[in-house]
Design an enzyme around this catalytic site. Sequence first.
Site, short mmCIF file in Angstrom:
data_model
loop_
_atom_site.label_atom_id
_atom_site.label_comp_id
_atom_site.label_asym_id
_atom_site.label_seq_id
_atom_site.Cartn_x
_atom_site.Cartn_y
_atom_site.Cartn_z
N SER A 96 0.76 -1.32 0.29
CA SER A 96 -0.19 0.08 -0.06
C SER A 96 0.98 1.28 0.01
CB SER A 96 -0.95 -0.02 1.15
OG SER A 96 -2.12 0.97 1.07
N ASP A 116 -10.00 -4.74 -4.63
CA ASP A 116 -9.52 -3.50 -3.92
C ASP A 116 -9.94 -2.25 -4.42
OD1 ASP A 116 -7.71 -1.69 -2.71
OD2 ASP A 116 -6.09 -2.82 -3.02
N HIS A 138 -8.01 -5.46 -0.23
CA HIS A 138 -6.75 -4.62 -0.07
C HIS A 138 -5.93 -5.47 0.92
CE1 HIS A 138 -4.42 -1.11 -0.20
NE2 HIS A 138 -4.06 -1.04 0.83
#
Length: 266
Positions: free
Chosen positions: A109, A188, A215
């Site tokens: 991320s 996601d 995610h």
Amino acid sequence: MAEPSNSHLPRLLCLHGGGTSAMIFKIQTRRLQWSLRQHFRFVFVDAPFESAAGPGVLPVFEGCGPYHRWVIPGSSTPERDQQRVRQVLRKAIADDPGDGEFVGVLGFSQGGRMAAGLLADQEEGEATGLPYWQFAVLLCAGYPPLSMSSERAREEPKGVVDEHGEDVEPEEREILSIPSVHVRGTLDPHCEKGRRLAKYFNRETSVSMEFVMGHHLPGAAGDTTSSKGDTDAIRDAILRAFAGDLKAGGDEGAGANGTRSAQITV
């Protein structure tokens, strides 16, 4: 102290997502670490800035703070922040007791965006005092990269679309050639940003993998769509990137629900 069994292995610098921590990221990547235990030593580092818990962190990691992030939104001192990030990364590298070479950077991320920024800085000859990265693994990372170059950090990233509503393609000078593995989840909400990020990497030296997931990585708590084969596919792509042998493959792996869970494109 480094374990005798892995202290000599090549090392990966591991950058967690925003609002988490090195400890949480170590837990999140346990399957991947196990599958690569004979190949790499994983070195985890906390980002320098404390923050609230990030998306998906609670309630699973309730009470596991403090939580950290790599950037301060709207900071009035971006250059000082960049210097702080460099210091944290250098210290983690210097303090790790392993003696293998640092060969790659792995980020999730926001940490993936930071990893992409490290590659961009390296290709442009930015002096960061960090190792020479041979490859990167970008997990659920989005666009744009988080650069530690003061000049690039001041630039406004191009919009996702132009005035005609069309995707803006990267210029040739912006394409990064360092080998990279991009892992995304089709469920996601940041998947499209991940696809956009992948456009800034040379297709001949990168591989993109999409799994039916949100995610997170395959095998996360509550994940019902992934299988052990998904982690194995990521492992194999990482080993190919390290060997400089990323070659085109087709669909690979099947999800727990019997559907095809990973698409691989180069």
